[in-house]
Design a protein around this motif. Structure first.
Motif, PDB file in Angstrom:
ATOM      1  N   PRO A  15      41.477  41.685  48.777  1.00  0.00           N
ATOM      2  CA  PRO A  15      40.868  40.498  49.394  1.00  0.00           C
ATOM      3  C   PRO A  15      41.182  39.278  48.531  1.00  0.00           C
ATOM      4  O   PRO A  15      40.991  39.306  47.309  1.00  0.00           O
ATOM      5  CB  PRO A  15      39.373  40.827  49.387  1.00  0.00           C
ATOM      6  CG  PRO A  15      39.305  42.321  49.326  1.00  0.00           C
ATOM      7  CD  PRO A  15      40.481  42.739  48.483  1.00  0.00           C
ATOM      8  N   PHE A  16      41.685  38.239  49.138  1.00  0.00           N
ATOM      9  CA  PHE A  16      42.095  37.042  48.405  1.00  0.00           C
ATOM     10  C   PHE A  16      40.922  36.462  47.620  1.00  0.00           C
ATOM     11  O   PHE A  16      39.847  36.239  48.155  1.00  0.00           O
ATOM     12  CB  PHE A  16      42.636  36.003  49.392  1.00  0.00           C
ATOM     13  CG  PHE A  16      43.057  34.696  48.762  1.00  0.00           C
ATOM     14  CD1 PHE A  16      43.925  34.679  47.688  1.00  0.00           C
ATOM     15  CD2 PHE A  16      42.578  33.484  49.260  1.00  0.00           C
ATOM     16  CE1 PHE A  16      44.325  33.479  47.119  1.00  0.00           C
ATOM     17  CE2 PHE A  16      42.970  32.281  48.704  1.00  0.00           C
ATOM     18  CZ  PHE A  16      43.846  32.276  47.629  1.00  0.00           C
ATOM     19  N   ASN A  17      41.130  36.262  46.324  1.00  0.00           N
ATOM     20  CA  ASN A  17      40.111  35.682  45.450  1.00  0.00           C
ATOM     21  C   ASN A  17      40.283  34.166  45.497  1.00  0.00           C
ATOM     22  O   ASN A  17      41.123  33.606  44.799  1.00  0.00           O
ATOM     23  CB  ASN A  17      40.280  36.223  44.025  1.00  0.00           C
ATOM     24  CG  ASN A  17      39.020  36.095  43.198  1.00  0.00           C
ATOM     25  OD1 ASN A  17      38.113  35.356  43.546  1.00  0.00           O
ATOM     26  ND2 ASN A  17      38.970  36.809  42.095  1.00  0.00           N
ATOM     27  N   GLU A  18      39.528  33.514  46.348  1.00  0.00           N
ATOM     28  CA  GLU A  18      39.738  32.083  46.616  1.00  0.00           C
ATOM     29  C   GLU A  18      39.443  31.242  45.382  1.00  0.00           C
ATOM     30  O   GLU A  18      38.537  31.529  44.621  1.00  0.00           O
ATOM     31  CB  GLU A  18      38.866  31.641  47.798  1.00  0.00           C
ATOM     32  CG  GLU A  18      39.267  32.322  49.098  1.00  0.00           C
ATOM     33  CD  GLU A  18      38.417  31.891  50.284  1.00  0.00           C
ATOM     34  OE1 GLU A  18      38.014  30.717  50.319  1.00  0.00           O
ATOM     35  OE2 GLU A  18      38.141  32.738  51.149  1.00  0.00           O
ATOM     36  N   TRP A  19      40.247  30.187  45.215  1.00  0.00           N
ATOM     37  CA  TRP A  19      40.063  29.265  44.096  1.00  0.00           C
ATOM     38  C   TRP A  19      40.099  27.844  44.641  1.00  0.00           C
ATOM     39  O   TRP A  19      40.618  27.591  45.740  1.00  0.00           O
ATOM     40  CB  TRP A  19      41.129  29.468  43.024  1.00  0.00           C
ATOM     41  CG  TRP A  19      42.526  29.766  43.519  1.00  0.00           C
ATOM     42  CD1 TRP A  19      43.056  30.985  43.785  1.00  0.00           C
ATOM     43  CD2 TRP A  19      43.581  28.816  43.802  1.00  0.00           C
ATOM     44  NE1 TRP A  19      44.357  30.881  44.206  1.00  0.00           N
ATOM     45  CE2 TRP A  19      44.709  29.562  44.219  1.00  0.00           C
ATOM     46  CE3 TRP A  19      43.694  27.426  43.719  1.00  0.00           C
ATOM     47  CZ2 TRP A  19      45.923  28.957  44.565  1.00  0.00           C
ATOM     48  CZ3 TRP A  19      44.898  26.819  44.053  1.00  0.00           C
ATOM     49  CH2 TRP A  19      45.997  27.583  44.481  1.00  0.00           C
ATOM     50  N   PRO A  20      39.488  26.889  43.928  1.00  0.00           N
ATOM     51  CA  PRO A  20      39.405  25.516  44.439  1.00  0.00           C
ATOM     52  C   PRO A  20      40.787  24.953  44.784  1.00  0.00           C
ATOM     53  O   PRO A  20      41.703  24.975  43.968  1.00  0.00           O
ATOM     54  CB  PRO A  20      38.770  24.747  43.270  1.00  0.00           C
ATOM     55  CG  PRO A  20      38.008  25.786  42.511  1.00  0.00           C
ATOM     56  CD  PRO A  20      38.807  27.044  42.628  1.00  0.00           C
ATOM     57  N   GLY A  21      40.934  24.483  46.014  1.00  0.00           N
ATOM     58  CA  GLY A  21      42.196  23.908  46.453  1.00  0.00           C
ATOM     59  C   GLY A  21      43.198  24.911  46.963  1.00  0.00           C
ATOM     60  O   GLY A  21      44.337  24.552  47.291  1.00  0.00           O
ATOM     61  N   ALA A  22      42.813  26.188  47.035  1.00  0.00           N
ATOM     62  CA  ALA A  22      43.742  27.222  47.507  1.00  0.00           C
ATOM     63  C   ALA A  22      44.151  26.939  48.950  1.00  0.00           C
ATOM     64  O   ALA A  22      43.324  26.533  49.770  1.00  0.00           O
ATOM     65  CB  ALA A  22      43.088  28.598  47.407  1.00  0.00           C
TER      66      ALA A  22
ATOM     67  N   ILE B  85      32.770  34.248  37.719  1.00  0.00           N
ATOM     68  CA  ILE B  85      33.341  33.698  36.487  1.00  0.00           C
ATOM     69  C   ILE B  85      34.813  33.328  36.685  1.00  0.00           C
ATOM     70  O   ILE B  85      35.594  33.326  35.760  1.00  0.00           O
ATOM     71  CB  ILE B  85      33.186  34.673  35.300  1.00  0.00           C
ATOM     72  CG1 ILE B  85      33.807  36.044  35.611  1.00  0.00           C
ATOM     73  CG2 ILE B  85      31.729  34.816  34.895  1.00  0.00           C
ATOM     74  CD1 ILE B  85      33.921  36.964  34.413  1.00  0.00           C
ATOM     75  N   MET B  86      35.197  33.042  37.919  1.00  0.00           N
ATOM     76  CA  MET B  86      36.563  32.602  38.227  1.00  0.00           C
ATOM     77  C   MET B  86      37.596  33.599  37.714  1.00  0.00           C
ATOM     78  O   MET B  86      38.512  33.253  36.976  1.00  0.00           O
ATOM     79  CB  MET B  86      36.843  31.220  37.626  1.00  0.00           C
ATOM     80  CG  MET B  86      35.920  30.130  38.088  1.00  0.00           C
ATOM     81  SD  MET B  86      36.427  28.488  37.521  1.00  0.00           S
ATOM     82  CE  MET B  86      36.331  28.683  35.743  1.00  0.00           C
ATOM     83  N   ALA B  87      37.454  34.867  38.103  1.00  0.00           N
ATOM     84  CA  ALA B  87      38.335  35.900  37.568  1.00  0.00           C
ATOM     85  C   ALA B  87      39.709  35.933  38.222  1.00  0.00           C
ATOM     86  O   ALA B  87      40.543  36.721  37.820  1.00  0.00           O
ATOM     87  CB  ALA B  87      37.677  37.277  37.668  1.00  0.00           C
ATOM     88  N   ALA B  88      39.958  35.081  39.216  1.00  0.00           N
ATOM     89  CA  ALA B  88      41.329  34.962  39.708  1.00  0.00           C
ATOM     90  C   ALA B  88      42.166  34.374  38.578  1.00  0.00           C
ATOM     91  O   ALA B  88      41.799  33.387  37.965  1.00  0.00           O
ATOM     92  CB  ALA B  88      41.392  34.054  40.932  1.00  0.00           C
ATOM     93  N   CYS B  89      43.296  35.015  38.311  1.00  0.00           N
ATOM     94  CA  CYS B  89      44.056  34.678  37.113  1.00  0.00           C
ATOM     95  C   CYS B  89      44.439  33.200  37.078  1.00  0.00           C
ATOM     96  O   CYS B  89      44.912  32.631  38.056  1.00  0.00           O
ATOM     97  CB  CYS B  89      45.315  35.534  37.054  1.00  0.00           C
ATOM     98  SG  CYS B  89      46.036  35.518  35.432  1.00  0.00           S
ATOM     99  N   GLY B  90      44.236  32.590  35.925  1.00  0.00           N
ATOM    100  CA  GLY B  90      44.600  31.192  35.721  1.00  0.00           C
ATOM    101  C   GLY B  90      43.468  30.223  35.888  1.00  0.00           C
ATOM    102  O   GLY B  90      43.554  29.072  35.470  1.00  0.00           O
ATOM    103  N   GLN B  91      42.363  30.649  36.498  1.00  0.00           N
ATOM    104  CA  GLN B  91      41.285  29.703  36.786  1.00  0.00           C
ATOM    105  C   GLN B  91      40.588  29.215  35.515  1.00  0.00           C
ATOM    106  O   GLN B  91      40.259  28.048  35.384  1.00  0.00           O
ATOM    107  CB  GLN B  91      40.250  30.336  37.715  1.00  0.00           C
ATOM    108  CG  GLN B  91      40.766  30.552  39.116  1.00  0.00           C
ATOM    109  CD  GLN B  91      39.680  31.063  40.040  1.00  0.00           C
ATOM    110  OE1 GLN B  91      38.578  31.359  39.626  1.00  0.00           O
ATOM    111  NE2 GLN B  91      39.998  31.160  41.317  1.00  0.00           N
ATOM    112  N   LEU B  92      40.346  30.141  34.574  1.00  0.00           N
ATOM    113  CA  LEU B  92      39.621  29.747  33.375  1.00  0.00           C
ATOM    114  C   LEU B  92      40.459  28.812  32.526  1.00  0.00           C
ATOM    115  O   LEU B  92      39.962  27.847  31.959  1.00  0.00           O
ATOM    116  CB  LEU B  92      39.238  30.995  32.574  1.00  0.00           C
ATOM    117  CG  LEU B  92      38.232  30.818  31.440  1.00  0.00           C
ATOM    118  CD1 LEU B  92      36.937  30.211  31.944  1.00  0.00           C
ATOM    119  CD2 LEU B  92      37.961  32.153  30.766  1.00  0.00           C
ATOM    120  N   LYS B  93      41.759  29.079  32.428  1.00  0.00           N
ATOM    121  CA  LYS B  93      42.651  28.207  31.678  1.00  0.00           C
ATOM    122  C   LYS B  93      42.687  26.820  32.308  1.00  0.00           C
ATOM    123  O   LYS B  93      42.616  25.800  31.620  1.00  0.00           O
ATOM    124  CB  LYS B  93      44.066  28.785  31.631  1.00  0.00           C
ATOM    125  CG  LYS B  93      45.077  27.913  30.887  1.00  0.00           C
ATOM    126  CD  LYS B  93      46.404  28.633  30.783  1.00  0.00           C
ATOM    127  CE  LYS B  93      47.397  27.840  29.938  1.00  0.00           C
ATOM    128  NZ  LYS B  93      47.924  26.675  30.655  1.00  0.00           N
TER     129      LYS B  93
END
Length: 393
Positions: free
Chosen positions: A324-331, A365-373
């Motif tokens: 399932p797609f882990n949505e991120w802001p602006g995706a 915790i924004m576990a989609a890769c790259g979000q925390l960075k």
């Protein structure tokens, strides 16, 4: 999507460590490289192999970072080691723990660059998702790391150092002289973090050889999965030189769609990739290739896509991981509905393939890769802007 607040959040702002001038880091060296380094320091060739074995165990079996603690070496030799070498791993900048137990780390490597590492606890096992590059060249349109430019490859020490850092945090290093606990909190590694591992092959290979070494971290090759977007020339080499399991970031059933989702497809298209996978030396019913397939609403999730996927992978020992797609802001995409995902999975299952649906983890915790960075970079940018506006910058 409104994310819940993490059950635990432990964010640390750590002082940046300065490298110790002139000293060489032993972490990430192969046994041969360490032997040569010890000989260059003055160790005799006759003794070098034994010394490598002793130091190797202290670093990778016991997690020791201080030469003074290596008590089966003479004090004089320990002093010589301390004068020539360091034992350093990436430093943890922040650590977040999700309500589901997922841990996400932002770690700093040489040059002040930052990468992400994610630990996912499961029943009877724990998987660490490791990064291999700072940023990425592949610009996969659904992947948050794809929005970040490639800065550089990680060294072997920076890759295996992520494993060591996680073991530190989990308190998993055994203590010399005490009974060894065979329960592994960190039992599996997946090279599915930031970057394309096969564009950093030599460093990934050397790091995984260290992780698999029986006198150290001692993870079976079958506990390590390397995920590639499809760097075809390096696929057979992965089997020969690493021997780990293989996962493929597949995500589409036509070249037209995959060209957009995974642009490397323009160089090695679906047919070329599948030909390489059919010849993968490790592919068997016991060591199936995993096809990763992120579920994107209205893009790649139709019944027709499912039937086409089954036809494409015919003859390859495989399982399909539906994500399932882990949505991120602006995706630019939305997650497929649960009903659509289950209907897709059912078609694959009835065709005779395992089709597990990955449970979304660490969304709070924004576990989609790259979000925390990205969040860390935005925070620093905001501070710079505030300083500039106030005349303090």
């Amino acid at each position: 999507m409104t994310a819940k607040a993490p059950i635990t959040q432990d964010v640390m702002t750590l002082p940046r460590k300065l490298p110790q001038e002139g000293k060489v880091n032993l972490v990430g060296m192969t046994r041969d490289q360490m032997r040569e380094a010890l000989i260059a320091m003055g160790t005799t060739e006759r003794q070098a192999k034994m010394r490598v074995g002793q130091i190797w165990q202290w670093i990778y079996q016991w997690g020791v970072r201080d030469f003074a603690e290596m008590t089966n070496l003479s004090k004089a030799y320990r002093a010589d080691l301390d004068a020539a070498f360091v034992i350093e791993i990436p430093e943890m900048v922040s650590r977040q723990v999700s309500e589901d137990g997922t841990r996400k780390y932002l770690v700093r490597i040489a040059g002040g660059h930052e990468v992400e590492v994610v630990y996912i606890p499961e029943e009877g096992r724990g998987t660490l998702c490791v990064s291999s590059q700072v940023g990425c060249t592949l610009t996969c349109s659904f992947c948050h790391t794809g929005t970040q430019k490639l800065v550089r490859n990680l060294t072997a020490g920076e890759i295996v150092g992520q494993i060591m850092m996680a073991r530190d945090d989990l308190g998993e290093w055994p203590k010399p002289g005490e009974p060894k606990d065979e329960t592994r909190l960190l039992s599996n590694i997946v090279l599915m973090g930031m970057g394309e591992p096969l564009y950093n092959f030599a460093n990934v290979r050397d790091a995984m050889k260290i992780a698999m070494d029986g006198e150290g971290i001692s993870l079976s090759r079958r506990r390590i999965t390397l995920s590639t977007s499809g760097v075809v020339p390096e696929i057979a080499r992965t089997a020969r030189e690493i021997g780990c399991l293989l996962a493929v970031s597949f995500h589409a059933t036509t070249d037209e769609v995959r060209d957009k989702l995974v642009p490397i497809n323009k160089r090695w298209n679906i047919e070329t990739l599948l030909d390489a996978l059919r010849e993968y030396p490790k592919a068997s019913n016991s060591e199936r290739i995993t096809f990763e397939y992120v579920m994107l609403e209205g893009v790649n999730d139709s019944d027709e896509d499912a039937r086409r996927l089954v036809k494409l992978i015919e003859g390859i020992p495989a399982k399909i991981n539906l994500i399932p797609f882990n949505e991120w802001p602006g995706a630019p995409y939305k997650r497929s509905s649960n009903n659509r995902i289950h209907a897709f999975a059912d078609i694959i299952y009835k065709a005779g393939y395992a089709s597990p649906i990955r449970t979304p983890r660490g969304e709070d915790i924004m576990a989609a890769c790259g979000q925390l960075k990205s969040a860390s970079e935005r925070q620093r940018k905001s501070r710079r802007q505030i300083e500039a506006e106030s005349g303090l910058g």
